[in-house]
Design a protein around this motif. Sequence first.
Motif, PDB file in Angstrom:
ATOM      1  N   GLY A 171       0.710  -1.272   0.021  1.00 56.37           N
ATOM      2  CA  GLY A 171       0.011   0.049   0.161  1.00 56.37           C
ATOM      3  C   GLY A 171       0.992   1.151  -0.096  1.00 56.37           C
ATOM      4  O   GLY A 171       0.581   2.337  -0.841  1.00 56.37           O
ATOM      5  N   ALA A 172       1.864   1.338   0.987  1.00 53.30           N
ATOM      6  CA  ALA A 172       2.767   2.573   1.052  1.00 53.30           C
ATOM      7  C   ALA A 172       3.639   2.665  -0.329  1.00 53.30           C
ATOM      8  O   ALA A 172       3.716   3.874  -0.820  1.00 53.30           O
ATOM      9  CB  ALA A 172       3.579   2.317   1.859  1.00 53.30           C
ATOM     10  N   GLY A 173       3.933   1.569  -0.912  1.00 49.41           N
ATOM     11  CA  GLY A 173       4.906   1.615  -2.054  1.00 49.41           C
ATOM     12  C   GLY A 173       3.780   1.999  -3.390  1.00 49.41           C
ATOM     13  O   GLY A 173       4.366   2.677  -3.886  1.00 49.41           O
ATOM     14  N   ILE A 174       2.821   1.640  -3.555  1.00 53.28           N
ATOM     15  CA  ILE A 174       1.843   2.165  -4.522  1.00 53.28           C
ATOM     16  C   ILE A 174       1.577   3.596  -4.517  1.00 53.28           C
ATOM     17  O   ILE A 174       1.664   4.307  -5.381  1.00 53.28           O
ATOM     18  CB  ILE A 174       0.538   1.381  -4.639  1.00 53.28           C
ATOM     19  CG1 ILE A 174       0.991  -0.053  -5.204  1.00 53.28           C
ATOM     20  CG2 ILE A 174      -0.328   2.014  -5.567  1.00 53.28           C
ATOM     21  CD1 ILE A 174      -0.277  -1.160  -5.029  1.00 53.28           C
ATOM     22  N   LEU A 175       1.442   4.034  -3.131  1.00 48.21           N
ATOM     23  CA  LEU A 175       1.247   5.394  -2.899  1.00 48.21           C
ATOM     24  C   LEU A 175       2.398   6.435  -3.180  1.00 48.21           C
ATOM     25  O   LEU A 175       2.150   7.297  -4.002  1.00 48.21           O
ATOM     26  CB  LEU A 175       0.804   5.518  -1.605  1.00 48.21           C
ATOM     27  CG  LEU A 175       0.510   7.298  -1.017  1.00 48.21           C
ATOM     28  CD1 LEU A 175      -0.557   7.846  -1.672  1.00 48.21           C
ATOM     29  CD2 LEU A 175       0.244   7.152   0.367  1.00 48.21           C
ATOM     30  N   VAL A 176       3.345   5.959  -2.757  1.00 45.59           N
ATOM     31  CA  VAL A 176       4.736   6.462  -3.320  1.00 45.59           C
ATOM     32  C   VAL A 176       4.958   6.467  -4.812  1.00 45.59           C
ATOM     33  O   VAL A 176       5.280   7.698  -5.232  1.00 45.59           O
ATOM     34  CB  VAL A 176       5.809   6.113  -2.390  1.00 45.59           C
ATOM     35  CG1 VAL A 176       7.346   6.814  -2.711  1.00 45.59           C
ATOM     36  CG2 VAL A 176       5.731   6.179  -0.831  1.00 45.59           C
ATOM     37  N   TRP A 177       4.846   5.376  -5.292  1.00 45.50           N
ATOM     38  CA  TRP A 177       4.796   5.241  -6.431  1.00 45.50           C
ATOM     39  C   TRP A 177       4.091   6.338  -7.620  1.00 45.50           C
ATOM     40  O   TRP A 177       4.644   6.773  -8.547  1.00 45.50           O
ATOM     41  CB  TRP A 177       4.691   3.770  -7.276  1.00 45.50           C
ATOM     42  CG  TRP A 177       4.812   3.613  -8.528  1.00 45.50           C
ATOM     43  CD1 TRP A 177       5.863   2.941  -9.060  1.00 45.50           C
ATOM     44  CD2 TRP A 177       3.912   3.564  -9.542  1.00 45.50           C
ATOM     45  NE1 TRP A 177       5.923   2.832 -10.564  1.00 45.50           N
ATOM     46  CE2 TRP A 177       4.679   3.249 -10.768  1.00 45.50           C
ATOM     47  CE3 TRP A 177       2.636   4.068  -9.607  1.00 45.50           C
ATOM     48  CZ2 TRP A 177       4.112   3.232 -12.220  1.00 45.50           C
ATOM     49  CZ3 TRP A 177       1.871   4.003 -11.076  1.00 45.50           C
ATOM     50  CH2 TRP A 177       2.527   3.714 -11.983  1.00 45.50           C
ATOM     51  N   PHE A 178       2.873   6.422  -7.201  1.00 44.48           N
ATOM     52  CA  PHE A 178       1.969   7.363  -7.879  1.00 44.48           C
ATOM     53  C   PHE A 178       2.634   8.766  -7.649  1.00 44.48           C
ATOM     54  O   PHE A 178       2.301   9.570  -8.579  1.00 44.48           O
ATOM     55  CB  PHE A 178       0.551   7.230  -7.672  1.00 44.48           C
ATOM     56  CG  PHE A 178      -0.092   6.153  -8.113  1.00 44.48           C
ATOM     57  CD1 PHE A 178      -0.585   6.346  -9.535  1.00 44.48           C
ATOM     58  CD2 PHE A 178      -0.423   5.233  -7.576  1.00 44.48           C
ATOM     59  CE1 PHE A 178      -1.433   5.676 -10.330  1.00 44.48           C
ATOM     60  CE2 PHE A 178      -1.354   4.158  -8.178  1.00 44.48           C
ATOM     61  CZ  PHE A 178      -1.859   4.352  -9.706  1.00 44.48           C
ATOM     62  N   VAL A 179       2.913   9.103  -6.243  1.00 46.76           N
ATOM     63  CA  VAL A 179       3.365  10.354  -6.121  1.00 46.76           C
ATOM     64  C   VAL A 179       4.562  10.839  -7.030  1.00 46.76           C
ATOM     65  O   VAL A 179       4.788  11.974  -7.994  1.00 46.76           O
ATOM     66  CB  VAL A 179       3.900  10.659  -4.830  1.00 46.76           C
ATOM     67  CG1 VAL A 179       4.464  12.177  -4.632  1.00 46.76           C
ATOM     68  CG2 VAL A 179       2.541  10.564  -3.806  1.00 46.76           C
ATOM     69  N   VAL A 180       5.694   9.782  -7.024  1.00 48.41           N
ATOM     70  CA  VAL A 180       6.962  10.100  -7.873  1.00 48.41           C
ATOM     71  C   VAL A 180       6.573   9.988  -9.153  1.00 48.41           C
ATOM     72  O   VAL A 180       7.453  10.696 -10.029  1.00 48.41           O
ATOM     73  CB  VAL A 180       8.024   8.972  -7.343  1.00 48.41           C
ATOM     74  CG1 VAL A 180       8.410   9.223  -5.897  1.00 48.41           C
ATOM     75  CG2 VAL A 180       7.712   7.722  -7.696  1.00 48.41           C
ATOM     76  N   PHE A 181       5.844   9.048  -9.709  1.00 46.21           N
ATOM     77  CA  PHE A 181       5.354   9.055 -11.222  1.00 46.21           C
ATOM     78  C   PHE A 181       4.785  10.243 -11.729  1.00 46.21           C
ATOM     79  O   PHE A 181       5.153  10.923 -12.614  1.00 46.21           O
ATOM     80  CB  PHE A 181       4.251   8.071 -11.264  1.00 46.21           C
ATOM     81  CG  PHE A 181       3.558   7.930 -12.649  1.00 46.21           C
ATOM     82  CD1 PHE A 181       4.322   7.694 -13.905  1.00 46.21           C
ATOM     83  CD2 PHE A 181       2.253   8.462 -12.903  1.00 46.21           C
ATOM     84  CE1 PHE A 181       3.696   7.840 -15.135  1.00 46.21           C
ATOM     85  CE2 PHE A 181       1.699   8.562 -13.914  1.00 46.21           C
ATOM     86  CZ  PHE A 181       2.412   8.136 -15.140  1.00 46.21           C
ATOM     87  N   MET A 182       3.950  11.066 -10.832  1.00 44.82           N
ATOM     88  CA  MET A 182       3.267  12.292 -11.542  1.00 44.82           C
ATOM     89  C   MET A 182       4.105  13.574 -11.305  1.00 44.82           C
ATOM     90  O   MET A 182       4.287  14.277 -12.044  1.00 44.82           O
ATOM     91  CB  MET A 182       2.163  12.581 -10.488  1.00 44.82           C
ATOM     92  CG  MET A 182       1.062  11.749 -10.657  1.00 44.82           C
ATOM     93  SD  MET A 182       0.476  11.579 -12.396  1.00 44.82           S
ATOM     94  CE  MET A 182      -0.197  13.217 -12.551  1.00 44.82           C
ATOM     95  N   VAL A 183       5.005  13.552 -10.241  1.00 47.16           N
ATOM     96  CA  VAL A 183       5.948  14.651 -10.080  1.00 47.16           C
ATOM     97  C   VAL A 183       7.558  14.490 -10.326  1.00 47.16           C
ATOM     98  O   VAL A 183       8.301  15.366 -10.359  1.00 47.16           O
ATOM     99  CB  VAL A 183       5.733  15.513  -8.642  1.00 47.16           C
ATOM    100  CG1 VAL A 183       4.399  15.835  -8.589  1.00 47.16           C
ATOM    101  CG2 VAL A 183       6.427  14.741  -7.784  1.00 47.16           C
ATOM    102  N   GLY A 184       7.774  13.228 -10.602  1.00 44.42           N
ATOM    103  CA  GLY A 184       9.421  12.873 -10.633  1.00 44.42           C
ATOM    104  C   GLY A 184       9.885  12.741 -12.045  1.00 44.42           C
ATOM    105  O   GLY A 184      10.928  12.478 -12.138  1.00 44.42           O
ATOM    106  N   GLY A 185       9.190  13.176 -13.157  1.00 50.83           N
ATOM    107  CA  GLY A 185       9.490  13.110 -14.617  1.00 50.83           C
ATOM    108  C   GLY A 185       8.958  11.960 -15.402  1.00 50.83           C
ATOM    109  O   GLY A 185       9.136  12.411 -16.566  1.00 50.83           O
ATOM    110  N   ALA A 186       8.315  11.166 -14.970  1.00 50.95           N
ATOM    111  CA  ALA A 186       7.412  10.073 -15.719  1.00 50.95           C
ATOM    112  C   ALA A 186       6.180  10.552 -16.093  1.00 50.95           C
ATOM    113  O   ALA A 186       5.433  10.106 -16.915  1.00 50.95           O
ATOM    114  CB  ALA A 186       7.546   8.896 -15.057  1.00 50.95           C
ATOM    115  N   GLY A 187       5.508  11.687 -15.492  1.00 52.15           N
ATOM    116  CA  GLY A 187       4.490  12.184 -15.803  1.00 52.15           C
ATOM    117  C   GLY A 187       4.551  13.189 -16.644  1.00 52.15           C
ATOM    118  O   GLY A 187       5.061  13.303 -17.792  1.00 52.15           O
TER     119      GLY A 187
END
Length: 248
Positions: A171-187
């Motif tokens: 659960g924590a991993g998916i949440l962090v994944w979505f955050v980094v996906f959106m703001v970390g350069g892959a979104g």
Amino acid sequence: MRPWGESARTELWLLVREPTTVVFALALPAVFVLVLGSVFGDTPDQGGDVFRGVGGATYYTPAYIALAAASVGLIILPTHLAGYRERGVLRRVRGAGIPVGAVLFGQVTVATVLSLLGGALVVATAIPTIGPDTADDVLGVVVTAVVGALAFALVGLALGAALPTARAAQGAGILVWFVVFMVGGAGPPEAVLPDAMATVGDWTPLRPLVTALQDVWFGPGWNLRLLGVLGAVGLAGAAVAGWRLSRD
């Protein structure tokens, strides 16, 4: 060396049997690059205002190589390691006289290999759109991808060592994944993010890997500063994991 090799082989078999592994590490980044390549095409961004002077498909290809590593490091490895801890596997390993380090080595090795396989699938999926010769420095891409995959694997060890159960880690991993996906350069590209979101993205481990891969793919070349950042992130993850697991 035999326990270390056997551990890597066993961990590979266990991880590839998980549907989450196939979806997040292998399928999802490749699907993303296929969809975005179809949406944006690969007409160069002449002004360089959004896609750093290249086409959208070329821009996102190295980003999703990085996303494959993030998927493994933030979701798959932590869930697997936390599950081991939850079920008492590591205690039984110690009791059997097998070094726990061999198990962790196997997990990090397999996670790194899976990340690279996911990145290779991204490239294979993107080639029909971007062409086979778009990477400016193939060696630089490979080295940066390996460093990034290893860094995320060690971050995954830290998360798996810190979180109490497999469900909590997932659960924590998916949440962090979505955050980094959106703001970390892959979104959305960094250039179109609001300043606050771009600043948050700068502090994620995904942004340095995305930028470093893009630099060797179509930019100024090897970004030693960002490679150093990724190395520091990996060392920090290893230190946290070692400290936490020593207390179990």
